[in-house]
Design a protein around this motif. Sequence first.
Motif, mmCIF file in Angstrom:
data_model
loop_
_atom_site.group_PDB
_atom_site.id
_atom_site.type_symbol
_atom_site.label_atom_id
_atom_site.label_comp_id
_atom_site.label_asym_id
_atom_site.label_seq_id
_atom_site.Cartn_x
_atom_site.Cartn_y
_atom_site.Cartn_z
ATOM 1 N N SER A 13 66.232 -57.158 73.968
ATOM 2 C CA SER A 13 65.659 -58.081 74.952
ATOM 3 C C SER A 13 65.002 -57.382 76.141
ATOM 4 N N ARG A 14 65.557 -56.215 76.503
ATOM 5 C CA ARG A 14 65.085 -55.569 77.742
ATOM 6 C C ARG A 14 64.970 -54.054 77.551
ATOM 7 N N ILE A 16 64.658 -50.229 76.977
ATOM 8 C CA ILE A 16 64.253 -49.336 75.878
ATOM 9 C C ILE A 16 64.127 -50.114 74.563
ATOM 10 N N ARG A 36 72.656 -60.375 73.305
ATOM 11 C CA ARG A 36 73.803 -61.283 73.357
ATOM 12 C C ARG A 36 73.382 -62.746 73.305
ATOM 13 N N ASP A 63 77.084 -60.139 70.268
ATOM 14 C CA ASP A 63 77.681 -59.107 71.118
ATOM 15 C C ASP A 63 78.128 -57.998 70.166
ATOM 16 N N ASN A 90 70.645 -49.470 69.545
ATOM 17 C CA ASN A 90 70.224 -49.168 70.923
ATOM 18 C C ASN A 90 71.078 -49.849 71.991
ATOM 19 N N TYR A 163 81.357 -43.724 79.895
ATOM 20 C CA TYR A 163 79.989 -43.717 79.360
ATOM 21 C C TYR A 163 79.728 -42.388 78.634
ATOM 22 N N GLY A 194 66.806 -39.256 78.545
ATOM 23 C CA GLY A 194 67.305 -38.788 79.845
ATOM 24 C C GLY A 194 67.300 -39.955 80.819
ATOM 25 N N THR A 198 64.869 -48.453 83.853
ATOM 26 C CA THR A 198 65.154 -49.775 83.258
ATOM 27 C C THR A 198 66.139 -50.502 84.178
HETATM 28 N N1 LIG Z 1 68.083 -46.194 81.063
HETATM 29 C C1 LIG Z 1 68.488 -44.939 80.894
HETATM 30 O O1 LIG Z 1 68.295 -44.066 81.777
HETATM 31 C C2 LIG Z 1 69.161 -44.515 79.626
HETATM 32 C C3 LIG Z 1 69.343 -43.138 79.426
HETATM 33 C C4 LIG Z 1 69.969 -42.694 78.283
HETATM 34 C C5 LIG Z 1 70.379 -43.612 77.337
HETATM 35 N N2 LIG Z 1 70.193 -44.942 77.530
HETATM 36 C C6 LIG Z 1 70.686 -45.847 76.493
HETATM 37 O O2 LIG Z 1 69.613 -46.609 75.984
HETATM 38 C C7 LIG Z 1 70.084 -47.876 75.552
HETATM 39 C C8 LIG Z 1 69.264 -48.968 76.218
HETATM 40 O O3 LIG Z 1 69.405 -48.818 77.638
HETATM 41 P P1 LIG Z 1 68.441 -49.556 78.678
HETATM 42 O O4 LIG Z 1 68.273 -48.636 79.809
HETATM 43 O O5 LIG Z 1 67.254 -50.106 77.980
HETATM 44 O O6 LIG Z 1 69.425 -50.723 79.146
HETATM 45 P P2 LIG Z 1 69.130 -52.194 79.686
HETATM 46 O O7 LIG Z 1 67.770 -52.272 80.280
HETATM 47 O O8 LIG Z 1 70.308 -52.536 80.524
HETATM 48 O O9 LIG Z 1 69.139 -53.061 78.356
HETATM 49 C C9 LIG Z 1 70.294 -53.123 77.583
HETATM 50 C C10 LIG Z 1 70.041 -53.951 76.344
HETATM 51 O O10 LIG Z 1 71.255 -54.032 75.584
HETATM 52 C C11 LIG Z 1 71.607 -55.399 75.396
HETATM 53 N N3 LIG Z 1 73.060 -55.502 75.402
HETATM 54 C C12 LIG Z 1 73.906 -55.190 76.407
HETATM 55 N N4 LIG Z 1 75.169 -55.382 76.034
HETATM 56 C C13 LIG Z 1 75.128 -55.831 74.759
HETATM 57 C C14 LIG Z 1 76.103 -56.221 73.816
HETATM 58 N N5 LIG Z 1 77.411 -56.198 74.123
HETATM 59 N N6 LIG Z 1 75.715 -56.622 72.582
HETATM 60 C C15 LIG Z 1 74.410 -56.677 72.277
HETATM 61 N N7 LIG Z 1 73.424 -56.329 73.116
HETATM 62 C C16 LIG Z 1 73.789 -55.915 74.347
HETATM 63 C C17 LIG Z 1 70.919 -56.149 76.530
HETATM 64 O O11 LIG Z 1 70.607 -57.454 76.142
HETATM 65 P P3 LIG Z 1 71.260 -58.778 76.741
HETATM 66 O O12 LIG Z 1 71.703 -58.489 78.146
HETATM 67 O O13 LIG Z 1 70.150 -59.769 76.646
HETATM 68 O O14 LIG Z 1 72.391 -59.053 75.805
HETATM 69 C C18 LIG Z 1 69.627 -55.361 76.668
HETATM 70 O O15 LIG Z 1 68.689 -55.786 75.725
HETATM 71 C C19 LIG Z 1 71.571 -47.919 75.923
HETATM 72 O O16 LIG Z 1 72.342 -47.582 74.808
HETATM 73 C C20 LIG Z 1 71.691 -46.853 76.997
HETATM 74 O O17 LIG Z 1 72.985 -46.316 77.058
HETATM 75 C C21 LIG Z 1 69.592 -45.421 78.665
#
Ligand SMILES: NC(=O)c1ccc[n+]([C@@H]2O[C@H](COP(=O)([O-])OP(=O)(O)OC[C@H]3O[C@@H](n4cnc5c(N)ncnc54)[C@H](OP(=O)(O)O)[C@@H]3O)[C@@H](O)[C@H]2O)c1
Length: 259
Positions: A13-14, A16, A36, A63, A90, A163, A194, A198
């Motif tokens: 949804s949001r 990455i 979710r 979820d 993801n 984490y 990295g 987001t």
């Molecule tokens: N941003 C960074 O700097 C960064 C760096 C390294 C790794 N990552 C990893 O990249 C991935 C995406 O991160 P992001 O930054 O894009 O995060 P984000 O913007 O917070 O988006 C998280 C996504 O995961 C979904 N989500 C959250 N909890 C969930 C659950 N229990 N079941 C199903 N879907 C769920 C959310 O959708 P809903 O809220 O609509 O359910 C949303 O689509 C994560 O695994 C994060 O750890 C991020």
Amino acid sequence: MNHKPVAVITGASRGIGRAISLSLASEGFDIAAIARTPDSECMLSLQPEVEKRGAAFFPIGLDIAHTALHDEAITSILEHYGRIDLLINNAGVAPVERKDVLELGEESYDRVTGINLRGPVFFAQRVAREMIWLRKQKEEYNPAIIFITSISAYMSSTNRLEYCVSKAGLSMAALVFADRLAEEKINVYEVRPGLIETDMTARVKDKFDKLISEGLIPQKRWGTPEDVAKAVASLARGDWEFSTGTVFEMSGGMNIKSL
Ligand SMILES: NC(=O)c1ccc[n+]([C@@H]2O[C@H](COP(=O)([O-])OP(=O)(O)OC[C@H]3O[C@@H](n4cnc5c(N)ncnc54)[C@H](OP(=O)(O)O)[C@@H]3O)[C@@H](O)[C@H]2O)c1
């Protein structure tokens, strides 16, 4: 059965996951988008963006931590499209509150590892079994699984042990799946972002703006969801067919140790 390959993206949804969904739609995949809430504003606005790229869109509410509901979600995708070619694991969360390792509570540990590690491991297991079955039914079939981990798989943050542990564990899970699934002709890759701008990093933006300007990241900028999505598109195209089990990092050089 769907004539186009199908990509399942968790956390679509949001951030990455959303960028990955759009780039895979452009690469010729039909999209099964998991979050979710299937009818949130974000998911509703994603649908026309995906369709504009010529792809079909199927939203699923799940979820990922609720492993008992995985079967229903995967069955609904298979009933809708008849196939799964690519899984992007993801979905992930940060701790609600960053706490020093000496103050960390079990509730936060269980929440973060449940969503970031336990859920994705069993989701990948369930999808991999389907892929093995599908391979026997189809001649032209090149399935793959991608785990989105983090530089936190190898970098310590003393205020978010849960984490770091979840991402280090997921990194090893990717390696073990790659090892086991090679004989099934299912490639498995780890994509390790990295600092990406987001919702997840919004609350620490000021702190990292300053650190980036001071040289934390050799390439001196935040990453974007599109930086990650481009790399995933390259893997999805099959450009790295002989590289199962490989880690692909996009962190602007944070992997470099410099004297
Ligand atoms: N941003 C960074 O700097 C960064 C760096 C390294 C790794 N990552 C990893 O990249 C991935 C995406 O991160 P992001 O930054 O894009 O995060 P984000 O913007 O917070 O988006 C998280 C996504 O995961 C979904 N989500 C959250 N909890 C969930 C659950 N229990 N079941 C199903 N879907 C769920 C959310 O959708 P809903 O809220 O609509 O359910 C949303 O689509 C994560 O695994 C994060 O750890 C991020």
